[in-house]
Scaffold this motif. Sequence first.
Motif, short mmCIF file in Angstrom:
data_model
loop_
_atom_site.label_atom_id
_atom_site.label_comp_id
_atom_site.label_asym_id
_atom_site.label_seq_id
_atom_site.Cartn_x
_atom_site.Cartn_y
_atom_site.Cartn_z
N PHE A 41 0.83 -1.20 0.00
CA PHE A 41 0.00 0.00 0.00
C PHE A 41 0.87 1.25 0.00
CE2 PHE A 41 -1.86 3.32 2.78
CZ PHE A 41 -2.90 3.73 1.96
N GLN A 42 1.90 1.26 0.84
CA GLN A 42 2.77 2.45 0.93
C GLN A 42 3.55 2.66 -0.37
OE1 GLN A 42 1.63 3.62 4.80
NE2 GLN A 42 2.88 4.67 3.32
N LEU A 43 4.00 1.58 -0.98
CA LEU A 43 4.70 1.71 -2.26
C LEU A 43 3.75 2.21 -3.35
CD1 LEU A 43 6.89 -1.54 -2.23
CD2 LEU A 43 7.70 0.82 -2.03
N SER A 44 2.49 1.78 -3.27
CA SER A 44 1.49 2.25 -4.24
C SER A 44 1.25 3.75 -4.08
CB SER A 44 0.17 1.49 -4.05
OG SER A 44 0.36 0.11 -4.26
N LEU A 45 1.20 4.22 -2.83
CA LEU A 45 1.01 5.65 -2.58
C LEU A 45 2.13 6.47 -3.20
CD1 LEU A 45 -0.15 5.91 1.15
CD2 LEU A 45 -1.49 6.46 -0.89
N VAL A 57 8.35 8.47 6.08
CA VAL A 57 9.16 7.65 6.98
C VAL A 57 9.04 6.16 6.63
CG1 VAL A 57 9.51 6.94 9.37
CG2 VAL A 57 9.03 9.34 8.84
N PHE A 58 7.82 5.70 6.33
CA PHE A 58 7.64 4.28 6.03
C PHE A 58 8.57 3.84 4.90
CE2 PHE A 58 4.87 0.55 6.48
CZ PHE A 58 5.31 -0.19 5.39
N TYR A 106 11.46 4.96 3.98
CA TYR A 106 12.86 4.86 4.39
C TYR A 106 13.09 3.68 5.33
CZ TYR A 106 14.13 9.18 2.09
OH TYR A 106 14.39 10.13 1.13
N VAL A 107 12.14 3.43 6.20
CA VAL A 107 12.25 2.26 7.08
C VAL A 107 12.19 0.98 6.25
CG1 VAL A 107 11.11 0.97 8.93
CG2 VAL A 107 11.33 3.45 9.09
N LEU A 108 11.31 0.95 5.25
CA LEU A 108 11.22 -0.20 4.35
C LEU A 108 12.51 -0.37 3.57
CD1 LEU A 108 9.56 -2.47 3.02
CD2 LEU A 108 8.67 -0.76 1.41
N PHE A 109 13.05 0.73 3.07
CA PHE A 109 14.32 0.70 2.34
C PHE A 109 15.42 0.10 3.21
CE2 PHE A 109 18.31 2.86 1.08
CZ PHE A 109 18.40 2.45 -0.24
N ASN A 164 8.74 -3.11 11.50
CA ASN A 164 9.60 -2.08 12.08
C ASN A 164 8.87 -0.74 12.20
OD1 ASN A 164 11.63 -3.95 12.17
ND2 ASN A 164 12.80 -3.11 10.46
N MET A 165 7.88 -0.52 11.33
CA MET A 165 7.17 0.76 11.31
C MET A 165 6.09 0.86 12.37
SD MET A 165 7.78 3.43 9.63
CE MET A 165 6.17 4.19 9.82
#
Length: 696
Positions: free
Chosen positions: A48-52, A213-214, A216-219, A444-445
């Motif tokens: 979802f966050q990558l889609s955003l 932030v999500f 960068y945490v995912l990265f 982690n998020m």
Amino acid sequence: MSEKIQEPVDEGLEQARKMVEEEEMGLRHAVGWQRFLVPIVALSWSLFQLSLASWLLLDSTYVRAIHLAFAVFLIFVSFPTFKRKINIPGLRWLSATDRIPTPDLIIAVAATVLALYIAIDYEGIASRVGMPNTRDMILGGLLVLVLWEATRRVVGPALAVIGILFTLYAFFGPYMPDFLAFKGVSLTRYVGQISLTTEGIYGVPIYVSAKIVFLYVLFGALLERAGAGRFFIDLAMSMLGRYKGGPAKAAVLSSGLTGLISGSSIANVVTTGTFTIPLMKKVGYPAKKAAAIEVAVSTNGQLMPPVMGAAAFIIAEYVNLPYLEVCKAAAVPAFASYIALFFLTHIEASKLGMRGLTKAELPIFFTILKNGFHYLVPILYLLYELIVPRHSPDMAAFRATMVLLVIMLFQHVFTAKREGAPLQLGLVKGVIDIYEGMIAGARNMVSVAVATAAAGIVVGIVTMGLGGLVTDIIDTLSMGNLYMMLGIVAVCSLILGMGLPTTANYIVMASLTAPALVTLADWNGFAVPLIAAHLFCFYFGILADDTPPVGLAAYAASAIARSEPIPTGVQGFLYDIRTAVLPFMFIFNTDILLVGINSFPLAVYIFLMTCIGTCSFAAATQGWFIAKNKIHETLLLILVCAIMFRPDFFGNLLGIGNHYLCYLLGVALLGGIYAIQKPRARKHEAAILANAPKGV
């Protein structure tokens, strides 16, 4: 890691890893169909966050609500109500870790609906701003309670207690003594602003968490899963391991590199300390000092741009500065702090008469670089996206993540081809790495998302009219003295940080005290830029991670080193004193933050002089420069530090028009101290060589 450096597996390491798991990854390990629930939801959140960041367009309120909904659902299905075992019949589910109890599943679904309510009835709530109906009041009030419980489960009780205290103060302010009196708020206004607008729970902090932030945490989670953490450690060890106290210097470098992608002091300790602490002990560091060095460098990892423990993005929003300007302001103090840490490890090695590791014990630099250069590609691409085309932080992180996903997908394929193994097995490994990295990033998020939402309650209450009162209270307590005022803010940040994550601590302290710092400094005829006030709060929030008695990073490091936690924390804090001095200095000397400095040579000059200042302070506090200090030499080192940090003051004192020339006075004074200590340093080295075993 090279075969020459084996991973030490012992009870201490397992204990430290368990601390990381408890701190960030959840506690439950469900079986049956339930074991798929958390991975599926976590993966969905990441997608979802990558889609955003790429194709999905949603109103910002929807984004915040969905972001919070994912977080609270994962919390209630991952974290039991109590960590301690409950053996009361009928209540054992409160601490169950082998399953997700039905009550928690019900609470998780209810919490998700409550978090989404502002999006579900978006138009209705918008039409009733300031006049919530009964349903709004009930669901909004329940959201606050559920959020406090979620926060308690994942980050401890401190943030929830702070939210409750501020809430009570908002209602009972009119009944307080005159010194603390506040006009108070009604229940309707409280629920309406905190739960049903974007000025409370759904405020700026959680928007930044959801939008930037999500990613960068995912990265960072994907990069770690790909193997970059081990690569950074190997690279640092191959470069610095042969020097005096080499493993400690490698710990500084590897933790700095890990800090680029990690926002957690504890995770940083376990990632790098697993290898560096045993090696530091091997070359002669006492267990306590080996652990304390790792604590100091891992804690400081959150200072490093571009991620800065996720706070850099929130600072940019609060201060209304471009993200790169925040990184620019944070760069000199962060890198100067790390240079001082390098010097500090050298001091400890010199005191103990250490040598580095032998060439046979170290990985080969070019081999490590060749085999792991692909890990640097997404990081370099991220920096390129931020600096050259100057894309937004979220777009830069998304594109760098796409590059990283391609690398993760095919790195095992190339390894399989080189080793003659089936290529499809390499491809499957890549897919599994991506899958697990996506899940790890979402998990982690969880703590960041819920902490920013809960801190938003405090921010919302402050915006109801507490801001001016806080300024008056700090002014009264400090009696108008700027130095005392800074001390009060620093102590409050340290105390709060003992129970709050760094990001939440920063949000609370910045919303309360940063505007007050600027205002009170102005009343004293001293101009403090808003960015300096925000970074001041941020620095002391970070230092709380190694401040006894609650410094969790110290507990993790001491578990690996098998040292006493409290003495380790004390030693780590002593190492970090030079970081505690920096915020006071850049409040009074904004050149350190490069405020108004647009000349690159001048910026480099200021950076070098700041490094000399931090190293001089480290030498003074450790009682050693190149030899053991005498009292007058310690005093002279403190004078060098003062000149480097406040050249304007000494310029005015000595009548030097260009205060940048005063830096040269400090350099000359340090050169004099070096010349005085040089003969003693030679004697010390000669004594060490004379007492060394043959062949060393």
